[in-house]
Design a protein around this motif. Structure first.
Motif, short mmCIF file in Angstrom:
data_model
loop_
_atom_site.label_atom_id
_atom_site.label_comp_id
_atom_site.label_asym_id
_atom_site.label_seq_id
_atom_site.Cartn_x
_atom_site.Cartn_y
_atom_site.Cartn_z
N PHE A 216 0.87 -1.18 0.00
CA PHE A 216 0.00 0.00 0.00
C PHE A 216 0.90 1.23 0.00
O PHE A 216 1.40 1.65 1.05
N VAL A 223 -7.03 -1.74 -8.35
CA VAL A 223 -7.76 -2.97 -8.64
C VAL A 223 -8.71 -2.69 -9.78
O VAL A 223 -9.59 -1.82 -9.67
N THR A 237 -5.07 -6.70 -9.64
CA THR A 237 -4.36 -5.55 -9.08
C THR A 237 -3.16 -5.23 -9.95
O THR A 237 -2.36 -6.12 -10.28
N ALA A 317 -9.85 0.28 0.64
CA ALA A 317 -9.85 0.26 -0.82
C ALA A 317 -10.89 1.19 -1.42
O ALA A 317 -11.87 0.76 -2.03
N ARG A 336 -5.46 1.14 -4.11
CA ARG A 336 -4.77 0.36 -3.08
C ARG A 336 -3.48 1.10 -2.75
O ARG A 336 -2.49 1.00 -3.47
N THR A 598 1.16 -5.94 4.12
CA THR A 598 1.00 -4.57 4.58
C THR A 598 0.70 -4.59 6.07
O THR A 598 0.47 -5.64 6.66
N ARG A 665 -12.87 -8.04 4.55
CA ARG A 665 -12.28 -7.55 3.32
C ARG A 665 -13.13 -6.44 2.71
O ARG A 665 -14.32 -6.35 2.96
N THR A 666 -12.45 -5.61 1.94
CA THR A 666 -13.16 -4.55 1.23
C THR A 666 -13.80 -5.11 -0.04
O THR A 666 -13.59 -6.28 -0.40
N THR A 670 -9.27 -6.57 -0.58
CA THR A 670 -8.13 -6.37 0.32
C THR A 670 -8.58 -6.51 1.77
O THR A 670 -9.74 -6.27 2.11
N SER A 672 -9.18 -5.56 5.45
CA SER A 672 -9.40 -4.33 6.19
C SER A 672 -9.16 -4.54 7.68
O SER A 672 -8.46 -3.77 8.32
#
Length: 845
Positions: A216, A223, A237, A317, A336, A598, A665-666, A670, A672
């Motif tokens: 990130f 994405v 991505t 995201a 991202r 990340t 996840r978002t 990704t 969260s």
């Protein structure tokens, strides 16, 4: 003491409620460090002392951004690597409040940086044995007891300056003052104050740090939903097309994904800015009636700031519409990354830890062989937390073209017009982005508090009944403790408005603990002593109750040789935080879906169904003291069950990557938030051998004293909740309930003294161990410390007496061993501070 013999003054020794003639009479292993020894080892504060202890493993005293999220500026002790909650820290034999902030693993601890100014310390006694039967919960692995001076008459003023001589700049200035006076003919007053000013060290200043990449960044990655496939159902991505041109590092992930990486290692703060004030006062009076009232008060305030990345990652995201004027794609996409990255100035976070403590009581005697003590302690720790993070909604509005503190999308309904601005994620140097900083970045505010109230009463008989030529002794007592926590956060934090730190909820809780305890000393035969102790504690509905015994023996085979042994059980109830608290912090997370890494949000929730952890401790030791030689050897073993800890966030992600209740996840796929729990892990079994030796001899050029202190681990077995046993011996233990466990840790030193001059050299060693994640070897850490001190007396030239001290810590400038984690070193074992020189001036008047 034999009946009819000359009266010998007895003293209180850590690890027993029965007073002893000398510390050598203790059946438990005790290490005692006096004020002169603290000076010899070059300790600037308690943290420096803890680092030199061979039997301490895994204390969290390096304030990096990765392992000390909210505990920055604090320090703690971790005896035997059994966890910072398993060591009880006392001040003059009485409890201190735990810190309002907890470690990333959810462990409560006493902040040793808030206890007492250095000049007020008479000695530090460390009991390296389980002591729950004597002191109660939290004394599972042992006790560290700070004892204040009671013999100072006059004033002492000490100035110390330290400077990092390695690359980069970091220094500290410390001023200590102590005043002692008699109160009448039998009382004593001690007042002490200390002020420390410490500047920061950021890893971008050192030459040994390796890149730590986050997927990130800014320039970031995007994405693309239209490129979705079976392996990437939410879209492919792709790295920013100008990633490397704008300072990022392009990297290929799994399943065809590419990322624009950001190196955040240079922004990690290894030493934060600190301004620390400590004040302490102790007074006692001995009345003619044999009653001795006493009073003590302390205050500590530490203001901390540290640098972090220009902005944290945005984990939700956010979307970038196809209508965005800079969007090179013909569709709505997801961003991202982070708003500010390469080439941008670091952000600064602020914290404050404030501790106040008042204690008072009365000690008394009845005749010559009975004494009693009544005491009350009231203490409080407050912490103010002010990291800064991206406001998720505001950042999304800016990506939609409605960013800015003056933007009103009702008055300016067209994106990017009037006072409404677009944030441009495709060009890190866009000047409009910087204009939006104050709109995008907000203050995460937390005010957390921990309180402690303790009432205790003890009654003891020095001569209960005769056994041969000696007497048995008995102590009985009661204790009542009230512990509470309160956490209050601002509305933004409570609403989970932040893109990386997520948020936290208000929490409060309290617990009352009642205890009864007793200790009996039985001299069964000449030179052979049996000790029995038992304690009952009741935690009510929050922890249950327990009865813990301790059995000890002490056998003086001769005036020079003695054997000791002890066996005890211990009980540690879950902390109020582990039962009722909510903790959200950030952690290094690798997504098994695409291999990207990340920092992400990790939310841990308290569990009222937690059960106490229990343990058994065994110690067998030999002491030999002949003329100028002293040797102590101890074999010890601890067996823990139902160990209290937090689930490994990475283990949860690996096991449940697609479970929305555990891994949030978002819409872009990704991660969260990872939802973890406080748990009872299964077990820790550890054993080892301690060795200390000291020898001194006199020569025509002075006295020379070689000394050795070492701890060697024989086992460190870890069992998780599934019943899987892991050998943690010689491992980093990164994703387990354990702590770093190098097999050998120790030091060798030589002290030389003559006519007010002294010099010291210490060689310190931490053995190599293994990164259990990457299976790479972590090299040994060997450092050398040097010091010279000159005492001077009052003369016709000098109106004061005192000492001048000069020294160098880590004279070879040894860098901490490389570890393949963010920051490049193990902050629980290595020391990032490099070579430091210091000059100290003390005057007495």
């Amino acid at each position: 003491m034999c009946h009819g013999a000359q009266e010998i003054e007895k003293i209180s020794v850590t690890g027993t409620r029965i007073k002893r003639s000398i510390q050598a009479d203790s059946p438990s292993p005790i290490s005692s460090i006096d004020a002169k020894t603290l000076s010899y080892i070059g300790a600037n504060d308690v943290r420096d002392l803890i680092e030199t202890l061979s039997f301490n493993a895994g204390a969290q005293n390096n304030s990096d951004n990765l392992t000390q999220n909210f505990t920055v500026g604090t320090s703690n002790v971790n005896l035997r690597g059994l966890g910072v909650s398993s060591t009880l820290v006392l001040l003059n034999g009485r409890r201190q409040v735990t810190s309002a902030v907890v470690t990333d693993q959810g462990a409560s601890f006493v902040d040793t940086a808030s206890l007492i100014p250095t000049l007020a310390i008479k000695r530090v006694e460390i009991l390296k044995d389980g002591a729950s039967a004597i002191y109660g919960s939290d004394a599972v692995a042992g006790v560290v007891n700070f004892i204040s001076r009671d013999d100072l008459i006059g004033s002492e003023l000490q100035y110390e300056y330290r400077n990092r001589l390695s690359e980069g700049s970091q220094d500290e200035t410390k001023i200590d003052f102590a005043y002692g006076a008699e109160i009448g003919n039998t009382g004593h007053l001690l007042f002490a104050a200390s002020y420390l000013e410490r500047t920061s060290l950021v890893l971008g200043e050192v030459d040994w740090v390796q890149p730590a990449f986050s997927s990130f960044g800014n320039p970031g990655s995007f994405v693309i939903p239209s490129l979705a496939n079976g392996q990437n159902p939410t879209g492919l991505t792709v790295a920013d097309p100008n990633c490397e041109q704008n300072g990022g590092v392009e990297s290929e992930g799994s399943n065809g994904n590419t990322f624009c990486l950001f190196d955040f290692a240079p922004q990690i703060t290894a030493v934060p800015n600190e301004d620390r004030l400590q004040v302490y006062m102790h007074a006692k009076w001995e009345l003619n009636t044999g009653i001795e009232p006493w009073f003590e008060a302390g205050f500590a305030d530490n203001d901390i700031s540290r640098e972090v990345s220009p902005s944290f990652p945005v984990l939700n995201a956010p979307s970038v519409l196809s209508s965005h004027p800079n969007n090179p794609y013909d569709e709505d996409i997801f961003f991202r990354g982070r708003p500010f990255g390469v080439g941008k100035p670091t952000e600064r976070n602020f914290y404050e830890h404030r501790t106040s403590r008042v204690a008072f009581g009365v000690d008394g005697s009845i005749g010559s062989n009975k004494y009693w003590q009544v005491s009350y302690v009231s203490a409080q720790n407050d912490a103010f937390l002010n990291p800064r993070d991206v406001l998720a909604d505001n950042f999304q509005s800016a990506l939609y073209g409605f960013g800015g503190v003056n933007c009103d999308n009702r008055a300016d309904p067209v994106a990017g017009t009037g006072s409404c601005l677009y944030f441009n994620p495709f060009s890190p140097q866009d000047s409009v982005n910087e204009q939006l900083r104050s709109y995008i970045i907000g203050d995460y505010i937390g005010n957390v508090k921990s309180t402690l109230r303790v009432f205790e009463g003890v009654f003891a008989f020095d001569e209960l009944f005769a056994i041969g030529d000696d007497y048995s002794a008995l102590a009985i007592g009661i204790q009542y403790r009230k512990e509470s926590i309160t956490s209050v956060y601002d509305s933004l934090t409570q609403q989970d408005r932040f893109a990386f730190l997520i948020g936290n909820q208000n929490v409060s809780g309290e617990r009352n603990v009642k205890a009864l305890f007793s200790e009996l000393r039985l001299p069964l035969m000449a030179k052979f002593e049996l000790g029995l102790a038992i304690r009952y504690e009741d935690y009510g509905d929050l922890g249950g109750d327990t009865t813990d015994p301790k059995l000890s023996v002490l056998w003086h085979l001769s005036p020079d040789l003695s054997f000791r042994g002890s066996y005890s059980t211990s009980f540690r109830a879950p902390s109020v935080h582990q039962l009722k608290g909510v903790q959200t912090n950030f952690a290094n997370i690798t997504d098994p879906r695409d291999g990207s890494t990340t920092f992400g949000g990790n939310r841990t929730v308290g569990d009222a169904s937690l059960v106490p952890e229990t343990s058994e401790a065994f110690n067998f030791g030999i002491s030999y003291a002949f003329d100028t030689l002293d040797i102590d050897v101890d074999y010890w073993r601890f067996s823990f069950e139902e160990v209290l800890t937090r689930e490994s966030h990475q283990a949860v992600v690996n096991a449940f990557p697609d479970d929305p209740n555990r891994v949030v996840r978002t819409s872009a796929g990704t991660i969260s938030i990872v939802n973890t729990r406080f748990i009872n892990a299964e077990a820790i079994d550890t054993s080892g051998v301690d060795l200390t030796a000291m020898y001194h001899f006199d020569m025509h050029f002075g006295r020379v004293t070689p000394q050795l202190s070492a701890s060697y681990l024989l086992e460190y077995d870890l069992m998780d909740e599934s019943g899987t046993v892991t050998d943690g011996l010689g491992k980093l233990n990164r994703n387990t309930v354990g702590n770093p466990a190098p097999r050998l840790k120790g030091s060798m030193g030589i002290n030389w003294t003559i006519n007010g001059h002294s010099a010291n050299v210490f060689f310190r060693h931490v053995a190599s161990y293994e990164n259990d994640v990457s299976l790479e070897k972590i090299n040994s850490f060997n450092t050398i410390d040097l010091q010279y001190e000159m005492e001077f007396n009052e003369s016709s030239i000098l109106a004061v007496s005192g000492a001048i001290t000069a020294g160098v810590v880590n004279i070879t400038d040894k860098a901490p061993p490389f570890v393949n984690i963010a920051g490049s070193y193990d902050p629980r074992t290595g020391d990032p501070r490099g070579r430091r020189a210091y000059l100290k001036l003390k005057v007495r008047f």
